[in-house]
Design an enzyme around this catalytic site. Structure first.
Site, short mmCIF file in Angstrom:
data_model
loop_
_atom_site.label_atom_id
_atom_site.label_comp_id
_atom_site.label_asym_id
_atom_site.label_seq_id
_atom_site.Cartn_x
_atom_site.Cartn_y
_atom_site.Cartn_z
N LYS A 99 -11.05 2.75 -1.93
CA LYS A 99 -10.83 2.52 -3.37
C LYS A 99 -12.03 2.99 -4.19
CE LYS A 99 -7.79 -1.54 -2.98
NZ LYS A 99 -7.66 -2.98 -3.32
N GLU A 101 -4.06 -6.05 8.75
CA GLU A 101 -5.06 -6.32 7.72
C GLU A 101 -5.81 -7.61 8.03
OE1 GLU A 101 -4.62 -4.94 3.47
OE2 GLU A 101 -4.43 -7.10 3.17
N GLU A 110 -3.15 0.97 -8.62
CA GLU A 110 -1.78 1.45 -8.43
C GLU A 110 -0.79 0.65 -9.27
OE1 GLU A 110 -4.01 1.94 -4.47
OE2 GLU A 110 -3.84 0.42 -6.05
N GLY A 150 -3.41 -12.19 -0.33
CA GLY A 150 -2.26 -11.40 -0.75
C GLY A 150 -1.17 -11.32 0.29
N ARG A 151 -1.55 -11.11 1.55
CA ARG A 151 -0.53 -10.95 2.60
C ARG A 151 0.07 -12.29 3.03
NH1 ARG A 151 -5.53 -9.70 3.91
NH2 ARG A 151 -6.66 -10.72 5.60
N HIS A 162 18.06 4.58 19.87
CA HIS A 162 18.39 6.00 19.87
C HIS A 162 17.26 6.82 19.27
CE1 HIS A 162 22.63 5.49 21.13
NE2 HIS A 162 22.47 4.30 20.57
N LYS A 201 -3.12 -10.06 -9.23
CA LYS A 201 -3.91 -11.25 -9.53
C LYS A 201 -4.91 -10.98 -10.65
CE LYS A 201 -5.32 -13.98 -6.20
NZ LYS A 201 -6.07 -14.57 -5.06
#
Length: 558
Positions: free
Chosen positions: A522, A371, A222, A285-286, A402, A216
Site C-alpha cells: 500500500k 491473513e 480502493e 476486518g476478517r 472435473h 472503518k
C-alpha cells in the site's frame, strides 16, 4: 473481567519443547503407515475419530492419526497454553500484542445479557445498540418505507468494501441466498479495477439503488475510490431522471449508508451519520462479517435470520470456550492441521464444500486463515523456525472433481482436504442431493484407500494401462457434515474455522490478529500512483519497476 496490557510471550521455542520433539519422533516412526492399515487395525475407527457439537459432525478418521498422535497433539496444545489463551481472548485481554488490542469478535454475537468487558467496560450493550439500529434500517429498506431521492423504493443494494469488508458479506450472501428477499438485488464492489464497478451497476437504476460504503476509517484507497465513483454515477443518473426539477439536498443521504467510525469523513461525503453503523478496534476486518459489516447480509435475509446467524456463531463460541480440548471441534481440527502442516510436510489445504451456496466459502477462508496465520515471526519478534499457515484453496464439488481432483488423487504432492456437506437439500431436488452426497463420500473413500495394481488387473484393465489407473490412496481428509445449510449452521461453520485459526496461531506462537504484511504494498502504491501520470521519466525504483512504469506511461493513452 479485566484486560491485561499486553499478551504473554512464549515461554520456550516451540520446536524445543518435549511435546514437539515427541511428535517429530512419532511422525518418523509412523511415516510409512497407511490409512488402510489404520482402518484394518481398528474396526471402530470411523466412530472413534469423530466428534460432534452444535449440529456439526466432524469425521477425521481418514487423517493419518491414531490415539497416540492425538494424545501428543493435545500435549502440544497444553504446552502452548491453549486453554489459558482461550480464556484470555474471551475475557477481553489484549492478546493482539502488536496493536495492543483485545480480540473480541465473539462479543459481536454475545446475547444481550452477557458481560464482556474491555478496560472495565461492558461492550455488549454497544454491540446490541448497533444491531438494533441495523435492524431498523434493514426493515425500512425491505418494507419499502425507505425512499430514494425521487420517491421510489430501493430495489438494489450495492456493498462497497474490500478484504474483510467484502469477502465475508459476499460469502454470506451467496451462502444464504435461499433465505434472501428475491425482490432485492444485492451486489458487491471491491476491486479498484473499474470493471468491477461498471459491470455491477450497468443494469441498475440510480433512483432505486442504495450504496453501503464499508470502511472503518473511510479512507481505504480502493473502497473510497469506488465510493466516489458511485457518488458521481448516482448524481448523474438522478439529474437525468429529474431534469430541470433539480435534486433535493439530501439526495446522497437517501442513497448511501456507511459502515465506519469516522463520522467527520462520512458527513463530508454527504451521508447522514444517523445511517452510519460503527464497530470497534477489537474487531479485525476478517472477523467482522457478523458486525455492521454484515449490514448488506441483514438487509438481504432480514434481521430475524441475521440473529439466527449470530446464534450459530455464539453456540460454537461457547463450545470452543467450554468443551474439553479432546472433544473440542475447533481444537481437534486445528491440531490435525498442525500435524499435517508441520509433521507430514503438507503445505496446502483444499476446502471443498459440496454445496453450491458455499461457492465463495474457500475464498473467504483464504483471507481468514492466510491473513491471520501467514506470519514469519513469533509473538516476541523472533523468526519462526517452523511452517505456519498452509495455502488454502478450493472450489465447490462436484465442479472441482472435473478440474483439479486429478492432482489430488494422483499428483506428486499430498493435499489434505476438508469436505463440507449437509444431509438435507435446500433445492427441493432430493435425487440431485443424493448424487451430490454420494460423490463427496466416494471422493473421501477413494483418496483414503485408492486402487491397487492387483485390483486393476482383477478388473481386466489392460496391462499397459494398469500404472495409469492405479491410485495410491493414503491421502488424508476430514468430512464435516451438518443437517441443513441455514443461517444458524453457517454461523457455526464460520466460527469453527475462526477458532481453528486461533488454535493454530497459539500453537505456532504467532499473532493471528494483525496483518502488517499488507502494508508495504500500500505504501509503495501511494508513491507509484502519481508517478504514472508524471511528465518526468521515473528512475527512483529498481530497473524493472522503472521500466514498467515508463512503458505504462507511454502506452496508457487518455
Amino acid at each position: 473481567m479485566t484486560s491485561s496490557n499486553a499478551d504473554s510471550r512464549p515461554s520456550a521455542r516451540l520446536d524445543a519443547t518435549p511435546a514437539w520433539k515427541a511428535l517429530a519422533a512419532h511422525a518418523r516412526e509412523t511415516r510409512r503407515r497407511t490409512l488402510a492399515e489404520l482402518f484394518d487395525g481398528d474396526q471402530r475407527r470411523g466412530e472413534r475419530f469423530t466428534a460432534e457439537a452444535v449440529g456439526l459432525r466432524m469425521d477425521y478418521s481418514k487423517q493419518h492419526v491414531d490415539s497416540t498422535t492425538m494424545k501428543l497433539l493435545l500435549d502440544l496444545a497444553k504446552a502452548a497454553g491453549l486453554k489459558s489463551r482461550i480464556t484470555r481472548m474471551f475475557r477481553g485481554d489484549r492478546i493482539n500484542a502488536t496493536e495492543r488490542r483485545a480480540v473480541l469478535h465473539t462479543a459481536l454475537r454475545a446475547p444481550r445479557d452477557a458481560v464482556v468487558e474491555v478496560d472495565g467496560r461492558n461492550v455488549v450493550p454497544d454491540v446490541h445498540e448497533v444491531l438494533d439500529r441495523m435492524a431498523t434500517f434493514s426493515r425500512a429498506i425491505r418494507s419499502g418505507r425507505w425512499k430514494g431521492a425521487t420517491g421510489r423504493r430501493i430495489r438494489s443494494v450495492v456493498n462497497i468494501g474490500i478484504g474483510g469488508s467484502d469477502l465475508g458479506p459476499v460469502m454470506a450472501h451467496r451462502a444464504l441466498a435461499h433465505y434472501g428477499d428475491r425482490s432485492l438485488n444485492v451486489r458487491f464492489v471491491s476491486n479498484v479495477d473499474g470493471t468491477d464497478f461498471v459491470e455491477n451497476v450497468r443494469d441498475l437504476d440510480p433512483e432505486e439503488t442504495l450504496f453501503i460504503v464499508s470502511s472503518k476509517t473511510f479512507t481505504t484507497l480502493e473502497t473510497m475510490t469506488n465510493a466516489h465513483t458511485a457518488r458521481k454515477w448516482l448524481l448523474k443518473g438522478l439529474r437525468k431522471a429529474t431534469g430541470s426539477k433539480g435534486l433535493p439536498e439530501d439526495a446522497i443521504a437517501r442513497h448511501f449508508a456507511a459502515v465506519s467510525t469516522n463520522a467527520e469523513e462520512v458527513a463530508a461525503f454527504g451521508i447522514d451519520t444517523r445511517n452510519m453503523f460503527g464497530f470497534w478496534d477489537w474487531v479485525g476486518g476478517r472477523y467482522s462479517m457478523d458486525s455492521a459489516i454484515g449490514l448488506s447480509t441483514m438487509i438481504a435475509i432480514g434481521p430475524d435470520r441475521f440473529r439466527d446467524l449470530l446464534r450459530g456463531f455464539h453456540e460454537m463460541d461457547e463450545h470452543f470456550r467450554t468443551a474439553p480440548l479432546g472433544r473440542n471441534l475447533p481444537v481437534l481440527m486445528g491440531l490435525v492441521g498442525v500435524w499435517n502442516n508441520n509433521f507430514r510436510n503438507c503445505s496446502t489445504l483444499a476446502v471443498l464444500p459440496y454445496d453450491q451456496y458455499l461457492s465463495r466459502f474457500s475464498a473467504y477462508l483464504q483471507q481468514l486463515e492466510m491473513e491471520s496465520n501467514g506470519k514469519h515471526v513469533t509473538l516476541d519478534g523472533t523468526r519462526v523456525r517452523w511452517d505456519t499457515c498452509p495455502t488454502i484453496w478450493g472450489e465447490p464439488g462436484t465442479n472441482g472433481q472435473h478440474a483439479f481432483y486429478q492432482m489430488i488423487h494422483q499428483g506428486t504432492r499430498i493435499v489434505p482436504c476438508d469436505f463440507l456437506v449437509f444431509c438435507k437439500s435446500i433445492s427441493g431436488l432430493p435425487h440431485h442431493h443424493d448424487l451430490l452426497v454420494g460423490n463427496v463420500l466416494a471422493q473421501a473413500e477413494a483418496l483414503a484407500f485408492g486402487k491397487s495394481r492387483a485390483q486393476c488387473r482383477a478388473e481386466g484393465v489392460p496391462p499397459e494401462l494398469v500404472p495409469h489407473k492405479e491410485f495410491d490412496g493414503n491421502r488424508p481428509s476430514t468430512t464435516i457434515m451438518g443437517e441443513r445449510l441455514t443461517p444458524h449452521a453457517l454461523g457455526t461453520l464460520v466460527a469453527l474455522y475462526e477458532h481453528k485459526v486461533f488454535t493454530q496461531g497459539t500453537i505456532w506462537q504467532i499473532n493471528s490478529f494483525d496483518q502488517w504484511g499488507v502494508e508495504l504494498g500500500k505504501v509503495l502504491a501511494k508513491r507509484i500512483i502519481p508517478e504514472l501520470s508524471s511528465p518526468q521519466t521515473v528512475t527512483d525504483h529498481d530497473s524493472s519497476t522503472n521500466a514498467l512504469i515508463n512503458y505504462y506511461r507511454r502506452h496508457r493513452g487518455r
